[in-house]
Design an enzyme around this catalytic site. Structure first.
Site, PDB file in Angstrom:
ATOM      1  N   LYS A  59      59.970  10.064 -26.452  1.00 57.92           N
ATOM      2  CA  LYS A  59      60.640   9.708 -27.716  1.00 57.92           C
ATOM      3  C   LYS A  59      61.769   8.746 -27.412  1.00 57.92           C
ATOM      4  CE  LYS A  59      63.652  12.262 -30.758  1.00 57.92           C
ATOM      5  NZ  LYS A  59      63.773  13.511 -31.501  1.00 57.92           N
TER       6      LYS A  59
HETATM    7  C1  5RP Z   1      68.415  15.431 -31.030  1.00 57.90           C
HETATM    8  C2  5RP Z   1      67.031  15.013 -31.239  1.00 57.90           C
HETATM    9  C3  5RP Z   1      66.575  14.839 -32.628  1.00 57.90           C
HETATM   10  O1  5RP Z   1      65.431  15.600 -32.804  1.00 57.90           O
HETATM   11  C4  5RP Z   1      66.306  13.389 -32.870  1.00 57.90           C
HETATM   12  O2  5RP Z   1      67.456  12.643 -32.732  1.00 57.90           O
HETATM   13  C5  5RP Z   1      65.537  13.117 -34.173  1.00 57.90           C
HETATM   14  O3  5RP Z   1      66.313  13.217 -35.235  1.00 57.90           O
HETATM   15  P1  5RP Z   1      66.905  11.959 -36.015  1.00 57.90           P
HETATM   16  O4  5RP Z   1      65.731  11.291 -36.676  1.00 57.90           O
HETATM   17  O5  5RP Z   1      67.830  12.602 -37.001  1.00 57.90           O
HETATM   18  O6  5RP Z   1      67.568  11.050 -35.045  1.00 57.90           O
HETATM   19  O7  5RP Z   1      66.282  14.833 -30.315  1.00 57.90           O
HETATM   20  O8  5RP Z   1      68.781  15.187 -29.754  1.00 57.90           O
END
Ligand code: 5RP
Length: 293
Positions: A203
């Site tokens: 991610k």
């Molecule tokens: C926190 C995360 C969150 O799941 C990620 O940031 C996704 O959420 P957003 O779309 O609000 O950024 O990994 O560390």
């Protein structure tokens, strides 16, 4: 004793028909074991190849985030529109009904809060508990360039090893320090390191310049985080560009649950991710659904 009288003779051997040997649809995942592939096929839709992960794990380091104060009331109604729910085991056990069959990605790292150095994390869930919770993947934060870079990479590689033993994929979440440049060079470095060391998918964040170079040189699927709340059309445009430039989905939180109409927004995001809907059409869909309330 089995009744052997009247047993029918086997005859449908289809001797001239070669057995199909399908390749797995997901980038870089063909050599994984059956259980890993099956779990990934629950997260990523085998038809579109993509996923809408609904991320609601923010509380693990920042407490009751806006929009997540009452996950029972405000998040569970969104579950039918998500492909996957990403959350902590605490929320899973205390709030999510076990009858819910949506695949779970468990937040498996933690250990520091917004009051301290965020990169100082450890593995926070034993793999046995992930098995017990029947999760489809485990997520670990990786802080490339951060103060505890090595420790976070080591968390990831240990989780990957444990996950391989149990057949559970690992999602590496690239976390960027506030003082670091969020550019293609950095994200190529961060995502590639995670993939090289065995993460099953990664991610990261979308960037306007050169995102396609990040996805193209990462050998496993990339999903994008949503990041801070944007106007709905902008968030849909970001998701659209990411998908067109090689991402296999979103792991989106605030841009869904902080939207004025979260149920409409998650459906509009789904149209972009799974059906390549343009941002304008998806925004129209968002407004139509919002006004149906
Ligand atoms: C926190 C995360 C969150 O799941 C990620 O940031 C996704 O959420 P957003 O779309 O609000 O950024 O990994 O560390």
């Amino acid at each position: 004793m089995a009744d052997l009288d009247g047993v029918k003779e086997a005859k449908n051997f289809h001797a001239g028909v070669p057995q199909k040997s399908e390749g797995f649809f997901l980038k870089g995942s063909n050599s994984l074991d059956w259980g890993m592939k099956n779990r990934l096929a629950r997260i990523f839709n085998p038809q579109s190849g993509n996923t809408v992960m609904l991320a609601v794990d923010h509380g693990y380091f920042q407490g009751p985030t806006t929009g997540l104060e009452r996950i029972d009331l405000d998040i569970l109604p969104l579950v039918p529109y998500a492909d996957t729910l990403m959350l902590t085991r605490g929320i899973l056990r205390s709030i999510v009904p076990p009858s819910m069959t949506l695949p779970i990605v468990i937040r498996a790292s933690g250990g520091s809060s917004i009051l301290k150095e965020l990169s100082n994390e450890e593995i926070a869930v034993a793999v046995e508990d992930s098995v017990r919770l029947n999760v489809s993947a485990m997520a670990v934060q990786v802080f490339i360039g951060g103060e505890y870079e090595k420790q976070s990479i080591h968390n990831m590689t240990r989780l990957i090893d444990q996950g391989i033993r149990a057949g559970i994929p690992t999602l590496a979440v690239t976390a960027v320090g506030t003082d670091m440049a969020r550019d293609a060079r950095y994200f190529r470095l961060a995502t590639r390191i995670c993939a090289e060391l065995g993460a099953h998918y990664v991610k990261t964040y979308f960037i306007e310049e050169g995102f396609e170079t990040v996805t193209s040189c990462c050998p496993v699927p990339i999903v994008i985080a949503g990041g801070k709340k944007l106007p709905e059309l902008d968030a849909l445009t970001m998701a659209y560009k990411a998908i067109q430039q090689g991402a296999n989905g979103v792991d989106m939180g605030r841009n869904i649950f902080q939207s004025e109409a979260p149920k409409a927004m998650i459906q509009a995001v789904g149209a972009v991710v799974h059906r390549n809907e343009t941002p304008e059409k998806a925004f129209q869909m968002y407004n139509d659904l919002k006004n149906q309330k």
